[in-house]
Design an enzyme around this catalytic site. Structure first.
Site, PDB file in Angstrom:
ATOM      1  N   GLU A  43       0.766  -1.115   0.160  1.00 13.41           N
ATOM      2  CA  GLU A  43      -0.208  -0.026   0.088  1.00 13.41           C
ATOM      3  C   GLU A  43       0.984   1.256   0.120  1.00 13.41           C
ATOM      4  O   GLU A  43       1.603   1.431   1.137  1.00 13.41           O
ATOM      5  CB  GLU A  43      -0.963   0.058   0.989  1.00 13.41           C
ATOM      6  CG  GLU A  43      -1.684   1.239   1.444  1.00 13.41           C
ATOM      7  CD  GLU A  43      -2.627   1.179   2.794  1.00 13.41           C
ATOM      8  OE1 GLU A  43      -2.915   2.399   3.342  1.00 13.41           O
ATOM      9  OE2 GLU A  43      -2.656   0.337   3.314  1.00 13.41           O
ATOM     10  N   THR A  72      -4.273   6.027   2.334  1.00 16.98           N
ATOM     11  CA  THR A  72      -4.493   7.355   2.762  1.00 16.98           C
ATOM     12  C   THR A  72      -5.327   8.253   1.480  1.00 16.98           C
ATOM     13  O   THR A  72      -5.018   9.419   1.201  1.00 16.98           O
ATOM     14  CB  THR A  72      -3.171   8.393   2.915  1.00 16.98           C
ATOM     15  OG1 THR A  72      -2.308   7.419   3.901  1.00 16.98           O
ATOM     16  CG2 THR A  72      -3.652   9.362   3.753  1.00 16.98           C
ATOM     17  N   LYS A 132     -11.494  -1.295   7.397  1.00 13.85           N
ATOM     18  CA  LYS A 132     -10.369  -1.200   7.957  1.00 13.85           C
ATOM     19  C   LYS A 132     -10.400  -0.809   9.234  1.00 13.85           C
ATOM     20  O   LYS A 132     -10.879   0.473   9.493  1.00 13.85           O
ATOM     21  CB  LYS A 132      -9.248  -0.522   7.227  1.00 13.85           C
ATOM     22  CG  LYS A 132      -7.848  -0.092   7.983  1.00 13.85           C
ATOM     23  CD  LYS A 132      -6.923   0.528   6.989  1.00 13.85           C
ATOM     24  CE  LYS A 132      -7.145   2.120   7.426  1.00 13.85           C
ATOM     25  NZ  LYS A 132      -5.973   2.920   6.788  1.00 13.85           N
TER      26      LYS A 132
END
Length: 212
Positions: A43, A72, A132
């Site tokens: 990621e 993000t 998440k």
């Protein structure tokens, strides 16, 4: 690779390193070290320097050997930039429904950040493929286990406060994936350009999960 196949890839990965603001000068060395240790998905956060180029570079080098996601992702602008760069999955610390809907429209897996049971369900109903729990370390593995009681069919990723010692505990509690940041992407090893040391660090993490 279609969306369903990518989700399977992510679930098989178990550990997804979170590459945040790693210097572009050593970025590919870091990814190579992670890959050598067994990592199959990374990621790359959108607040990193030249994040789009980093995503493209990893995709060009590894192709289907490495799933490359954007992290993000805070809004639709971030999403658009990530998708143009070729991000294969989208991760956010928050639940922004425009990000979820936009990723769905492009058939790209999306994993928004949530904490409460209400947010978990809201995210799934909005179209998220997984949620998440962030910051997971604030509440610990027991919280994940309790969430999985009434919401057992919802796939969970845990990020924030995950380290080599507790990663297995989160997976045992019901998480499908753990996201690992600075505890895995160690700044001391990067500063020393100790790529074999970083590979050994990754191997240590996977060793903790071998019995699961």
């Amino acid at each position: 690779m279609n969306k369903e196949e990518m989700i399977v890839r992510l679930l098989q990965a178990k550990i997804i390193p979170v590459l945040r603001k790693v210097s572009p000068a050593v970025f590919m060395d870091v990814v190579d070290a992670l890959s050598a240790g067994g990592v199959t998905a990374v990621e790359i956060t959108m607040d990193s320097e030249d994040a789009s180029s980093l995503i493209r570079n990893v995709k060009e080098r590894y192709g289907e050997k490495m799933a490359v996601g954007a992290g993000t992702v805070m809004d639709h602008a971030d999403l658009s930039e990530a998708l143009k760069a070729g991000a294969e999955f989208i991760v956010s610390p928050i639940l922004d429904e425009s990000v979820v809907k936009g990723a769905n429209a492009e058939q790209v897996p999306v994993i928004p950040g949530v904490l409460s049971p209400t947010e978990v369900v809201q995210a799934i109903r909005s179209g998220a493929d997984m949620v998440k729990i962030f910051p997971a370390g604030t509440l610990g593995p027991a919280y994940v286990k309790n969430i999985k009681g009434p919401l057992g069919d919802i796939p969970i990723m845990c990020t924030g406060g995950i380290d080599a010692e507790n990663a297995a505990d989160y997976l045992k509690a019901g998480a499908k994936i753990v996201g690992a940041g600075s505890s895995l992407i160690r700044k001391d090893l990067i500063a020393e350009q100790d790529w074999s040391g970083l590979t050994k660090e990754v191997e240590k993490w996977f060793l903790q999960l071998n019995h699961l």
